[in-house]
Design an enzyme around this catalytic site. Structure first.
Site, mmCIF file in Angstrom:
data_model
loop_
_atom_site.group_PDB
_atom_site.id
_atom_site.type_symbol
_atom_site.label_atom_id
_atom_site.label_comp_id
_atom_site.label_asym_id
_atom_site.label_seq_id
_atom_site.Cartn_x
_atom_site.Cartn_y
_atom_site.Cartn_z
ATOM 1 N N TYR A 1 0.857 -1.194 0.000
ATOM 2 C CA TYR A 1 0.000 0.000 0.000
ATOM 3 C C TYR A 1 0.888 1.237 0.000
ATOM 4 O O TYR A 1 1.882 1.294 0.726
ATOM 5 C CB TYR A 1 -0.895 0.008 1.250
ATOM 6 C CG TYR A 1 -1.718 1.271 1.384
ATOM 7 C CD1 TYR A 1 -2.998 1.346 0.840
ATOM 8 C CD2 TYR A 1 -1.204 2.399 2.027
ATOM 9 C CE1 TYR A 1 -3.738 2.517 0.936
ATOM 10 C CE2 TYR A 1 -1.942 3.568 2.122
ATOM 11 C CZ TYR A 1 -3.203 3.617 1.577
ATOM 12 O OH TYR A 1 -3.939 4.768 1.669
ATOM 13 N N GLU B 1 -3.415 7.569 -4.109
ATOM 14 C CA GLU B 1 -3.360 6.280 -3.416
ATOM 15 C C GLU B 1 -3.156 5.145 -4.405
ATOM 16 O O GLU B 1 -3.852 5.066 -5.422
ATOM 17 C CB GLU B 1 -4.658 6.051 -2.642
ATOM 18 C CG GLU B 1 -4.655 4.767 -1.829
ATOM 19 C CD GLU B 1 -6.014 4.489 -1.183
ATOM 20 O OE1 GLU B 1 -7.011 4.300 -1.910
ATOM 21 O OE2 GLU B 1 -6.072 4.473 0.056
#
Ligand code: GDP
Ligand code: MN
Length: 386
Positions: A109, A197
């Site tokens: 992530y 993101e």
């Protein structure tokens, strides 16, 4: 302003942030054509909507043949995709991203955000990327690394190493990862992003890194500096009432209660919502007509709120500073004449030209209830919707 994954990935390519090969498709035929050019299977078929959680909702599928691309593209295009971010109504899927499937060694992530508390850009990263990052944040927050970058200093080698080592990347992946992160940072700053993101950022079997997903949000207040980005706006993904309000520079957010609000000033609007809640009712919207609203803006604000079927009563709370109460009252009267008011309206008005404002409302003979102060207004509006 949010954009689609396929648009975000085009932006990534411009900044040399590696992404899988692929293109957007608006029909099953286009999806098949793209799949043919990718030179092999599996091919990934991905719903393009402005919301995450598509994988779990059935909007991301792997195809191992051209026939399967056809079947999956047919299923996903036109489906109403419901994810934990869309709400129960879901979103209609109108386009797909068709991409070359990747061999995943590990899902990581990575995100960049503006952190107001430290006035810096924060890099967040985790080894536990993939579809359950919310769980990681809730249960094992120590598995999320945060590195703060002072925007005046910019991203430095030590920031890149802190994140890379924190992710326990294999040695061979350190250099490609550092390149990716510094390019992503450049993109973030150059385009006035508020959030980028990548979940998952993948580590491939040959230790390369690749953005498998891409979410980008731009600071709307800076969009005037990026006319090219405005072309990426997709009005289909936005609330129609919010789109309408934005045409008149009204700060409007649709909520799920039944008390419509018209207030001047964001702080006063927040306080008004609190006091409505406190009196036992629920706001249907946040509507800040602004400190210097014109009577035309007020008229449009009133029209937009009255057109909202869930609104059972309207609370007008105005503190006239720069905005003069008589101008405001004229806007209300004009709107009422055009639209007609068939629900209770409570008005609390104070400040510049309040006497003239109240006279305009009284002379118009509208069916309005006036309140002496904010708590009186809240009581009256709560009673009206009971
Ligand atoms: P989201 O659910 O909306 O966040 O959509 P993502 O783009 O993140 O895709 C969801 C999941 O699909 C990812 O976490 C991956 O596990 C999987 N996925 C996406 N692309 C590929 C691919 O090329 N190969 C494989 N094996 N899995 C993929
Ligand atoms: Mn994702």
């Amino acid at each position: 302003m949010k954009i689609h994954e396929y648009q975000a990935k085009e932006l990534f390519r411009k900044y040399n942030v590696p992404v899988p090969e692929g293109t957007v498709a608006f029909s099953v035929d286009e999806a098949k054509q793209t799949a043919m050019t990718l030179g092999g299977f599996p091919v990934v078929v991905k719903a393009q909507i402005h919301a995450g959680g598509r994988g779990k909702g059935g909007g991301v599928k792997l195809a191992s043949s051209i026939e399967e691309v056809e079947t999956l593209a047919g299923q996903i295009l036109g489906m109403t995709l419901v994810t934990h971010q869309t709400g129960p109504d879901g979103r209609l899927v109108k386009k797909l991203l068709v991409e070359a499937g990747q061999k995943i060694k590990k899902e990581l992530y990575l995100s960049l955000l503006v952190d107001r508390a430290t006035a810096s850009i924060v890099i967040m990263a985790s080894q536990d990327g993939g579809m359950d990052i919310e769980e990681v944040a809730a249960r094992t927050p120590e598995r999320i690394i945060k590195v703060y970058v002072d925007p005046l200093l910019g991203i430095q080698g030590y920031h890149l190493r802190q994140v890379g080592f924190g992710l326990e990347l294999p040695g061979a992946a350190m250099k490609p990862f550092s390149g990716l992160l510094s390019n992503l940072y450049k993109m973030f700053v150059a385009n006035d992003c508020s959030m980028v993101e990548i979940n998952p950022l993948i580590l491939t079997s040959d230790d390369q890194v690749l953005a498998l997903d891409a979410k980008v949000d731009f600071d709307s207040n800076a969009l005037h500096r990026h006319k090219d980005l405005l072309a990426l706006r997709d009005l289909d993904e936005e609330d129609p009432m919010e789109v309408e309000a934005s045409k008149y520079n009204l700060n409007y957010i649709n909520l799920d209660g039944n008390v419509g609000n018209i207030v001047n000033g964001a702080g006063l609007a927040m306080a008004t919502m609190d006091i409505i809640k406190n009196a036992g009712a629920t706001p249907a919207n946040f509507m800040d007509v602004g400190g210097g609203a014109t009577s035309e803006q007020v008229e449009n604000a009133f029209r937009i709120i009255l057109a909202d079927e869930k609104v059972k009563a309207v609370l007008i709370n105005i503190f006239g500073g720069i905005l003069r109460c008589d101008n405001f009252a004229q806007g209300v009267v004009d709107a009422a004449k055009k639209t007609g008011i068939n629900i209770p309206v409570v008005v609390r008005m104070e400040g510049t030209n309040v006497v003239e404002g109240k006279k305009i409302l009284a002379d118009a003979g509208l069916n309005l209830t006036s309140a002496v102060d904010l708590s009186d207004a809240a009581q009256k509006i709560a009673a009206a919707v009971k």
